[in-house]
Design a protein around this motif. Structure first.
Motif, short mmCIF file in Angstrom:
data_model
loop_
_atom_site.label_atom_id
_atom_site.label_comp_id
_atom_site.label_asym_id
_atom_site.label_seq_id
_atom_site.Cartn_x
_atom_site.Cartn_y
_atom_site.Cartn_z
N LEU A 142 0.81 -1.22 0.00
CA LEU A 142 0.00 0.00 0.00
C LEU A 142 0.84 1.27 0.00
CD1 LEU A 142 -2.76 -0.95 2.60
CD2 LEU A 142 -2.99 -0.87 0.13
N TYR A 143 2.00 1.23 0.66
CA TYR A 143 2.74 2.46 0.94
C TYR A 143 4.11 2.53 0.29
CZ TYR A 143 -0.99 3.22 4.26
OH TYR A 143 -2.23 3.40 4.82
N SER A 144 4.49 1.51 -0.46
CA SER A 144 5.78 1.52 -1.15
C SER A 144 5.57 1.08 -2.59
CB SER A 144 6.76 0.58 -0.45
OG SER A 144 7.98 0.46 -1.18
N ALA A 171 13.30 5.17 10.78
CA ALA A 171 13.19 5.62 9.40
C ALA A 171 12.68 4.48 8.54
CB ALA A 171 14.55 6.09 8.91
N ARG A 172 12.26 4.81 7.36
CA ARG A 172 11.81 3.79 6.42
C ARG A 172 13.00 3.03 5.84
NH1 ARG A 172 7.51 6.81 2.50
NH2 ARG A 172 7.39 4.70 1.61
N GLU A 173 12.87 1.75 5.74
CA GLU A 173 13.85 0.94 5.04
C GLU A 173 13.73 1.19 3.54
OE1 GLU A 173 16.03 -0.93 6.56
OE2 GLU A 173 15.19 -1.07 8.58
N THR A 174 14.73 0.81 2.77
CA THR A 174 14.55 0.77 1.32
C THR A 174 13.61 -0.39 0.99
OG1 THR A 174 16.42 -0.73 0.99
CG2 THR A 174 16.89 1.65 0.94
N ALA A 175 13.09 -0.40 -0.21
CA ALA A 175 12.25 -1.53 -0.63
C ALA A 175 13.05 -2.82 -0.58
CB ALA A 175 11.70 -1.29 -2.02
N SER A 176 14.32 -2.76 -0.97
CA SER A 176 15.17 -3.95 -0.94
C SER A 176 15.30 -4.49 0.48
CB SER A 176 16.56 -3.61 -1.50
OG SER A 176 17.42 -4.73 -1.42
N ASN A 177 15.59 -3.63 1.43
CA ASN A 177 15.72 -4.07 2.82
C ASN A 177 14.39 -4.56 3.39
OD1 ASN A 177 18.42 -3.46 2.79
ND2 ASN A 177 18.22 -1.53 3.91
N THR A 178 13.31 -3.89 3.01
CA THR A 178 11.99 -4.32 3.48
C THR A 178 11.72 -5.76 3.09
OG1 THR A 178 11.08 -2.07 3.37
CG2 THR A 178 9.51 -3.89 3.32
N TYR A 179 11.96 -6.08 1.83
CA TYR A 179 11.71 -7.45 1.37
C TYR A 179 12.67 -8.44 2.02
CZ TYR A 179 8.05 -6.62 -2.05
OH TYR A 179 6.84 -6.34 -2.63
N PRO A 234 -0.69 7.87 0.77
CA PRO A 234 0.09 8.71 1.68
C PRO A 234 0.19 8.09 3.06
CG PRO A 234 -2.15 9.53 1.54
CD PRO A 234 -2.06 8.40 0.54
N ILE A 235 1.33 8.24 3.68
CA ILE A 235 1.45 7.87 5.09
C ILE A 235 0.66 8.89 5.90
CG2 ILE A 235 3.06 7.66 7.02
CD1 ILE A 235 5.14 6.70 5.00
N PRO A 236 -0.17 8.47 6.82
CA PRO A 236 -0.98 9.42 7.58
C PRO A 236 -0.15 10.53 8.20
CG PRO A 236 -1.72 7.19 8.01
CD PRO A 236 -0.46 7.07 7.19
N LYS A 276 9.65 9.71 6.31
CA LYS A 276 9.49 10.55 5.12
C LYS A 276 8.22 10.17 4.35
CE LYS A 276 13.40 12.46 6.10
NZ LYS A 276 13.38 13.79 6.78
N GLN A 277 7.52 11.23 3.90
CA GLN A 277 6.27 11.06 3.19
C GLN A 277 6.51 10.59 1.77
OE1 GLN A 277 3.18 10.21 2.85
NE2 GLN A 277 2.41 11.89 4.15
#
Length: 494
Positions: free
Chosen positions: A170-172, A201-209, A476-478, A489-490
């Protein structure tokens, strides 16, 4: 399962008090922590307390994935759904309007200040926090066996991975949005908030997976086949549906070899078989039990008398011309089915009075039979695994296997087998749209394949199409989360 429900509210209050740090003002959190910590320690010091917590986690997961905005999101945005008219009364004629719960996102204009899915975001991290608490306390249990502890941790890890994966969708932006998946992923929480206030902080998409996959692999090493909670086995995480989730994650990552191998493992070793062609329609129409090829369904909770609430039929069902759901199939979807395709029978026509240019007209509306009666949320079923294996096989240049799996689904549906004149990649994409319709996949399939959104029949938005790439493929992140955490970060354009 019933015997744990009465304890959920008792347990959930301290969890919500702890998780509040993510979403509201936390200035006095540390001052409250000693009392809250004692309560959590007491609750999670015994096997009974942990099982109550685990059951509460499932209950909140079920409520979260069955929230209206989330249930319809991928199919509505992609163009599989349109709106039924409002119920006609003696003084009004049914009008077509966008339900307030999805109004912003339907127009690709969701707002950070008032997002239609803000509660899904916060509830997901609440679930993750609960999973982390269970993971942190389970090893110290003195009245649980080693196998019970392993099974508890396996289910909690799978829940944590699943919630993070849904958030990432939903958010990435999809994994292939950048060549190295260096774009923004999501915040990944591996510790409960009892450890103190965190501003991650947000991870990168790579780190998230990588983190999602690590959690799932860890869970698969822990599953012991021990039964922890009463109720239907398909209502809980287990080794088979954890693998099904992992194959979906690999598909989203475009890790074709692992997607193929994992889906193949589920197909070959789960002990679950595809519903037959003869039984396909009847299986979907069963009022209380899921289709027999289910791998995981978040089932409706029932009280001591057996009464249930929260059926998916509330959104998609039809009972009479005065009682029906808000969402019906678009002709964009229905026109994809061949005349003899039995899946077309899952959409029944119910003509309804509709206001068109201030005149009352009777128009056709097609309600799905997939979610009649008292169905729960279908999270994983075997058909998806065949289509994952087909797509992965194609990308691995194993065309014969890709065609075989595609035709397994087509033949079961009494549709024509793959023709050489077709594009195999497009055929698999469209087969997913037809087979998995109303089950929450389509927008994510569009994004993964870097296609455009095109909504025609029944579109009442100012924006009926969306060209890939676009920042509007995600939400959007709320704003309240952004305001509380300066490291968060938004998303672009919000």
């Amino acid at each position: 399962m019933m015997k744990y429900f009465k304890n959920i509210n008792k347990f959930k209050f301290p969890l919500l008090l702890a998780v509040i740090c993510l979403f509201q003002s936390c200035s006095d959190f540390l001052e409250q922590e000693p009392g809250t910590q004692t309560s959590i320690n007491e609750q999670l010091s015994t096997k009974q307390g942990v099982l109550t917590a685990l059951n509460g986690l499932y209950r909140e997961l079920e409520q979260n994935v069955k929230s209206e905005a989330f249930v319809v999101y991928a199919d509505l945005q992609g163009g599989n759904l349109k709106f039924a008219p409002s119920v006609t009364t003696s003084t009004t004629v049914g009008s077509i309007g966008v339900p307030s719960s999805v109004e912003l996102l339907y127009n690709f204009d969701d707002l950070a200040n008032d997002s239609d899915l803000a509660s899904f975001y916060s509830n997901s991290y609440d679930i993750i926090n609960q999973a982390n608490l269970i993971l942190e306390f389970t090893d110290a249990l003195k009245d649980a066996t080693a196998n019970e502890k392993s099974q508890i941790k396996a289910e909690a890890l799978t829940a944590r991975a699943y919630s993070h994966f849904l958030l990432s969708e939903l958010y990435s932006q999809n994994y292939g949005f950048t060549d190295d998946a260096s774009h923004k992923g999501i915040v990944y929480m591996t510790k409960s908030i009892t450890d103190g206030i965190q501003y991650p902080a947000r991870e990168t998409a790579s780190n998230t997976y990588d983190l999602i996959i690590s959690d799932l692999k860890g869970a698969l090493n822990l599953y012991s086949d021990t039964v922890l909670l009463n109720g239907y086995s398909y209502s809980y995480f287990n080794k088979n549906n954890a693998k099904a989730l992992l194959s979906r994650v690999y598909l989203s990552k475009k890790d074709w070899k692992n997607a193929y191998d994992t889906a193949d493992d589920v197909i070959t070793n789960s002990g679950v078989s595809l519903v037959s062609s003869a039984n396909y329609i009847a299986e979907w129409k069963k009022p209380d039990l899921p289709v027999s090829e289910i791998l995981l369904e978040f089932s409706i909770p029932r009280n001591q008398e057996g009464a249930s609430s929260g059926s998916m039929a509330a959104f998609f069902g039809y009972s009479s011309n005065s009682i029906y759901g808000k969402y019906v199939a678009s002709l964009d979807l229905l026109n994809l089915y061949e005349t003899g395709d039995i899946r077309r029978e899952l959409y029944t026509n119910h003509p309804l009075t509709t206001s068109v240019n201030l005149e009352a007209k009777t128009l056709d509306y097609y309600f799905t039979e997939k979610f009649q009666g008292n169905p729960g949320y279908v999270a994983f079923r075997l058909s998806e695994q065949y289509l994952i294996r087909a797509e992965a096989a194609l990308e691995l240049n194993n065309t014969d296997q890709a065609v075989k799996d595609l035709n397994t689904i087509r033949t079961r549906a009494n549709a024509t087998v793959f023709q050489n004149s077709e594009s195999l990649r497009d055929a698999i994409f469209l087969e997913r749209r037809k087979e998995l319709s109303f089950e929450g996949y389509f927008l994510f399939d569009i994004a993964r394949n870097k296609k455009d959104v095109s909504r025609n029949d029944g579109c009442v938005s100012f924006s009926c199409s969306l060209t890939y790439p676009s920042p509007k493929f995600i939400l959007p992140i709320p704003r309240r989360n952004i305001n509380l955490n300066t490291n968060l970060k938004q998303n672009e354009s919000y």
